[in-house]
Design an enzyme around this catalytic site. Structure first.
Site, PDB file in Angstrom:
ATOM      1  N   GLY A  15       0.883  -1.119   0.031  1.00 38.40           N
ATOM      2  CA  GLY A  15      -0.060  -0.001   0.138  1.00 38.40           C
ATOM      3  C   GLY A  15       0.831   1.289  -0.223  1.00 38.40           C
ATOM      4  O   GLY A  15       1.567   1.662   0.876  1.00 38.40           O
ATOM      5  N   VAL A  83      -2.440  -7.240  -4.535  1.00 39.06           N
ATOM      6  CA  VAL A  83      -2.110  -8.326  -3.551  1.00 39.06           C
ATOM      7  C   VAL A  83      -3.286  -9.091  -3.248  1.00 39.06           C
ATOM      8  O   VAL A  83      -4.357  -8.415  -2.778  1.00 39.06           O
ATOM      9  CB  VAL A  83      -1.307  -7.354  -2.268  1.00 39.06           C
ATOM     10  CG1 VAL A  83      -1.214  -8.479  -1.250  1.00 39.06           C
ATOM     11  CG2 VAL A  83       0.012  -6.739  -2.550  1.00 39.06           C
ATOM     12  N   GLU A 174     -18.241  18.306   2.560  1.00 42.24           N
ATOM     13  CA  GLU A 174     -17.475  18.745   1.530  1.00 42.24           C
ATOM     14  C   GLU A 174     -17.998  18.678   0.157  1.00 42.24           C
ATOM     15  O   GLU A 174     -18.093  19.494  -0.747  1.00 42.24           O
ATOM     16  CB  GLU A 174     -16.073  18.280   1.408  1.00 42.24           C
ATOM     17  CG  GLU A 174     -15.305  18.716   2.899  1.00 42.24           C
ATOM     18  CD  GLU A 174     -13.783  18.286   3.412  1.00 42.24           C
ATOM     19  OE1 GLU A 174     -13.652  17.308   2.380  1.00 42.24           O
ATOM     20  OE2 GLU A 174     -13.128  18.982   3.775  1.00 42.24           O
TER      21      GLU A 174
HETATM   22  C1  LIG Z   1     -12.669  11.068   0.207  1.00 44.56           C
HETATM   23  C2  LIG Z   1     -11.879  11.078   1.309  1.00 44.56           C
HETATM   24  C3  LIG Z   1     -11.621  12.252   1.828  1.00 44.56           C
HETATM   25  C4  LIG Z   1     -10.656  12.326   3.059  1.00 44.56           C
HETATM   26  N1  LIG Z   1     -10.518  13.516   3.468  1.00 44.56           N
HETATM   27  C5  LIG Z   1      -9.354  13.697   4.515  1.00 44.56           C
HETATM   28  C6  LIG Z   1      -9.141  14.796   5.473  1.00 44.56           C
HETATM   29  O1  LIG Z   1      -9.528  15.886   4.749  1.00 44.56           O
HETATM   30  N2  LIG Z   1      -8.299  14.708   6.334  1.00 44.56           N
HETATM   31  C7  LIG Z   1      -7.762  13.407   6.724  1.00 44.56           C
HETATM   32  O2  LIG Z   1      -6.826  13.377   7.541  1.00 44.56           O
HETATM   33  N3  LIG Z   1      -8.161  12.269   6.216  1.00 44.56           N
HETATM   34  C8  LIG Z   1      -8.863  12.246   5.124  1.00 44.56           C
HETATM   35  N4  LIG Z   1      -9.315  11.145   4.571  1.00 44.56           N
HETATM   36  C9  LIG Z   1      -8.886   9.849   5.235  1.00 44.56           C
HETATM   37  C10 LIG Z   1      -7.473   9.491   4.555  1.00 44.56           C
HETATM   38  O3  LIG Z   1      -7.198   9.658   3.488  1.00 44.56           O
HETATM   39  C11 LIG Z   1      -7.205   7.999   5.194  1.00 44.56           C
HETATM   40  O4  LIG Z   1      -7.252   8.059   6.696  1.00 44.56           O
HETATM   41  C12 LIG Z   1      -5.661   7.644   4.827  1.00 44.56           C
HETATM   42  O5  LIG Z   1      -5.863   7.844   3.171  1.00 44.56           O
HETATM   43  C13 LIG Z   1      -5.399   6.414   5.212  1.00 44.56           C
HETATM   44  O6  LIG Z   1      -4.177   6.111   4.811  1.00 44.56           O
HETATM   45  P1  LIG Z   1      -3.588   4.586   4.438  1.00 44.56           P
HETATM   46  O7  LIG Z   1      -2.198   4.695   3.988  1.00 44.56           O
HETATM   47  O8  LIG Z   1      -3.850   3.694   5.427  1.00 44.56           O
HETATM   48  O9  LIG Z   1      -4.681   4.115   3.309  1.00 44.56           O
HETATM   49  P2  LIG Z   1      -4.679   4.766   1.930  1.00 44.56           P
HETATM   50  O10 LIG Z   1      -4.154   6.032   1.858  1.00 44.56           O
HETATM   51  O11 LIG Z   1      -6.044   4.778   1.209  1.00 44.56           O
HETATM   52  O12 LIG Z   1      -3.756   4.020   0.758  1.00 44.56           O
HETATM   53  C14 LIG Z   1      -4.059   2.502   0.807  1.00 44.56           C
HETATM   54  C15 LIG Z   1      -3.199   2.184  -0.464  1.00 44.56           C
HETATM   55  O13 LIG Z   1      -3.188   0.663  -0.839  1.00 44.56           O
HETATM   56  C16 LIG Z   1      -3.193   0.215  -1.853  1.00 44.56           C
HETATM   57  N5  LIG Z   1      -4.281  -1.154  -1.886  1.00 44.56           N
HETATM   58  C17 LIG Z   1      -5.233  -1.252  -1.336  1.00 44.56           C
HETATM   59  N6  LIG Z   1      -5.616  -2.502  -1.467  1.00 44.56           N
HETATM   60  C18 LIG Z   1      -4.432  -3.067  -2.150  1.00 44.56           C
HETATM   61  C19 LIG Z   1      -4.424  -4.388  -2.679  1.00 44.56           C
HETATM   62  N7  LIG Z   1      -5.103  -5.464  -2.583  1.00 44.56           N
HETATM   63  N8  LIG Z   1      -3.119  -4.674  -3.511  1.00 44.56           N
HETATM   64  C20 LIG Z   1      -2.244  -3.562  -3.777  1.00 44.56           C
HETATM   65  N9  LIG Z   1      -2.433  -2.245  -3.155  1.00 44.56           N
HETATM   66  C21 LIG Z   1      -3.562  -2.230  -2.385  1.00 44.56           C
HETATM   67  C22 LIG Z   1      -4.263   1.568  -2.524  1.00 44.56           C
HETATM   68  O14 LIG Z   1      -4.286   1.684  -3.957  1.00 44.56           O
HETATM   69  C23 LIG Z   1      -3.762   2.669  -1.611  1.00 44.56           C
HETATM   70  O15 LIG Z   1      -2.728   3.238  -2.572  1.00 44.56           O
HETATM   71  C24 LIG Z   1     -10.273  11.188   3.504  1.00 44.56           C
HETATM   72  C25 LIG Z   1     -10.588   9.937   2.876  1.00 44.56           C
HETATM   73  C26 LIG Z   1     -11.268   9.991   1.838  1.00 44.56           C
HETATM   74  C27 LIG Z   1     -11.810   8.668   1.032  1.00 44.56           C
END
Ligand SMILES: Cc1cc2nc3c(=O)[nH]c(=O)nc-3n(C[C@H](O)[C@H](O)[C@H](O)COP(=O)(O)OP(=O)(O)OC[C@H]3O[C@@H](n4cnc5c(N)ncnc54)[C@H](O)[C@@H]3O)c2cc1C
Length: 442
Positions: A15, A83, A174
């Site tokens: 990820g 994955v 938003e």
């Molecule tokens: C529309 C929206 C608005 C948001 N606004 C805010 C905000 O204003 N402020 C804030 O703090 N948070 C915000 N968030 C929440 C924030 O984006 C998430 O908490 C954050 O992205 C989590 O990070 P992460 O690394 O856990 O997951 P993510 O950033 O979602 O990254 C996960 C990654 O894993 C990859 N992935 C997933 N499954 C697989 C797989 N099976 N195989 C290969 N790759 C995979 C995906 O492609 C992605 O690149 C928002 C979320 C959304 C959806």
């Protein structure tokens, strides 16, 4: 590179979101081999995704090529791969492209929409969880205006022009604000032949307040502002069913609409379940204070996928939590390798914000809840600063300034979205060194 194991320890990160990238950057320039896996070749800045869906920014301005981000990090490589699961017996990540062995593993696959078994919700709503979701919604929403401009039947036209957003959290608030501004401004000018004022934006929230994770004062302000802008805000209102032509509420009301947007619920991405890891009801994974998976000391779970309890409640699914956890997990791996004691994770809350519209936002920073222009300005600066790449920052800033002064939105293009299909083809046609990878353990 992966055909033969080097002497170096290999850390695999699944990820390239906020958590995965933070972990990769923390492991830069240390004597480990890092491999970052993601199904996309770009990182998505999700906080601005609603602006893609509202034709406000171009998708390329909130997506950034992962390989470019990693270029300065000599010991970090990337592999575009889907994955499937983790085989903990043999310490291998199973991808559609082949197996990838690891010494240490960080799972950071984020979250996906959950529909609480509401009939029709999954099939008939648009979600906002990926760049392709944002483009799909933008295309669909703009296409409905085109259809409405041709439609003679009054009832159908009203249905085409009704947009229902389910979920009054930050994303729902938003998007409701941005959509209303788009309709009131550029679209009203674009369609002089029919009454765009007929368009309805309805925001449905099951709780008694918007922005449930923020102080009530901010929820009240958001509801007032949105109503002033013309959004119909329905509080204490639950959805019973969604069909392609209506959103049905539990009180029996049917809101006729061909556009329902789901921002009501999220849960952990399904990798845990697929790998036999025990999950909580929302598919997140309980982790130790060190962010390790219980029973698998070499595996860490971070970001939205992790369920981490602090001061009696679970941490929210936000970017700050993800980034801080990614860093701590990476540092703990280095400590583990050096035989040192691991650090327990503690979230440093830097505050939360949501924008409602022009000159209007809410912010809760250091226990100080404020609204209006000051909050809007801080929101603007924080989001520009967090975007990856000077080009994207500049382009988004120019875009916002243009929209602010001209009341225009320049990305009102209905483009066929073939990204998903193209990615699928890439995944199937170019198995990344999968043949070599199969012999890695021999
Ligand atoms: C529309 C929206 C608005 C948001 N606004 C805010 C905000 O204003 N402020 C804030 O703090 N948070 C915000 N968030 C929440 C924030 O984006 C998430 O908490 C954050 O992205 C989590 O990070 P992460 O690394 O856990 O997951 P993510 O950033 O979602 O990254 C996960 C990654 O894993 C990859 N992935 C997933 N499954 C697989 C797989 N099976 N195989 C290969 N790759 C995979 C995906 O492609 C992605 O690149 C928002 C979320 C959304 C959806």
């Amino acid at each position: 590179m992966y055909s033969k194991r080097t002497e170096q320890t290999r850390v695999v990160i699944v990820g390239a979101g906020f958590a995965g990238l933070a972990a990769a950057k923390t492991l830069a320039d240390v004597p480990v081999e890092v491999l970052l896996l993601d199904r996309h070749n770009y990182h998505t800045f999700l906080p601005l995704l609603y602006q893609v869906a509202a034709a406000e920014v171009d998708p390329s301005q909130i997506g950034f090529p992962i390989r470019t981000i990693l270029r300065p990090l000599d010991n970090v490589d990337f592999m575009m791969a889907e994955v499937e699961r983790v085989d903990f017996e043999s310490d291998v990540v199973i991808t559609k492209q082949g197996p990838v062995p690891y010494d240490y593993l960080i799972l950071a696959t984020g979250s996906e929409a959950r529909f609480f078994a509401i009939p029709g919700a999954e099939a008939s709503t648009f979600t906002m969880k990926s760049l392709t979701d944002g483009i799909d919604l933008r295309n669909h929403m703009l296409a409905k205006f085109e259809e409405a401009s041709r439609e003679r039947d009054e009832t159908r036209r009203q249905r085409l022009l009704t947009f229902v957003i389910i979920g009054g959290g930050p994303s729902g608030v938003e998007y409701a604000g941005a959509l209303m501004e788009l309709i009131d401004g550029p679209l009203a000018k674009d369609y002089p032949n029919f009454c765009v004022e007929d368009a309805r934006v309805v925001l449905v929230e099951a709780m008694s307040s918007l922005l449930g994770t923020m102080p009530q004062k901010l929820g009240r302000y958001s509801a007032e502002r949105l109503r002033k802008m013309g959004v119909e805000v329905l509080l204490d209102t639950a959805v019973a069913e969604v069909t392609p032509e209506a959103v049905l509420l539990t009180d029996g009301t049917a809101i006729e609409s061909e556009t329902a947007v789901w921002t009501a619920g999220v849960g952990g991405e399904g990798i845990a379940g697929r790998s036999g890891i025990q999950t909580r009801p929302n598919l997140t994974v309980s982790v130790l204070p060190t962010l390790q998976l219980p029973d698998e000391p070499n595996v860490y779970v971070v970001g939205d996928l992790a369920a981490f309890e602090q001061s009696g409640s679970f941490l929210p699914m936000v970017a700050q939590v993800a980034m801080q956890q990614g860093e701590v997990a990476a540092r703990n791996i280095l400590r583990q390798m050096g035989g040192e004691e691991l650090q327990s994770f503690r979230y440093q809350d830097k505050g939360s914000m949501a924008v409602i519209g022009r000159n209007s936002a809410v912010a809760n920073i250091a226990g100080w809840a404020f609204t209006g222009f000051a909050a809007w300005l801080i929101w603007l600066l924080v989001h520009i600063a967090q975007l990856i790449g000077y080009r994207n920052r500049l382009l988004v800033l120019v875009n916002w300034a243009w929209s602010y002064f001209t009341f225009e939105r320049m990305v009102r293009l209905i483009l066929p979205n073939r990204l998903i299909d193209e990615e699928q083809q890439v995944v199937e046609a170019v198995p990344y060194k999968s043949v070599e990878l199969e012999f890695v353990n021999e």
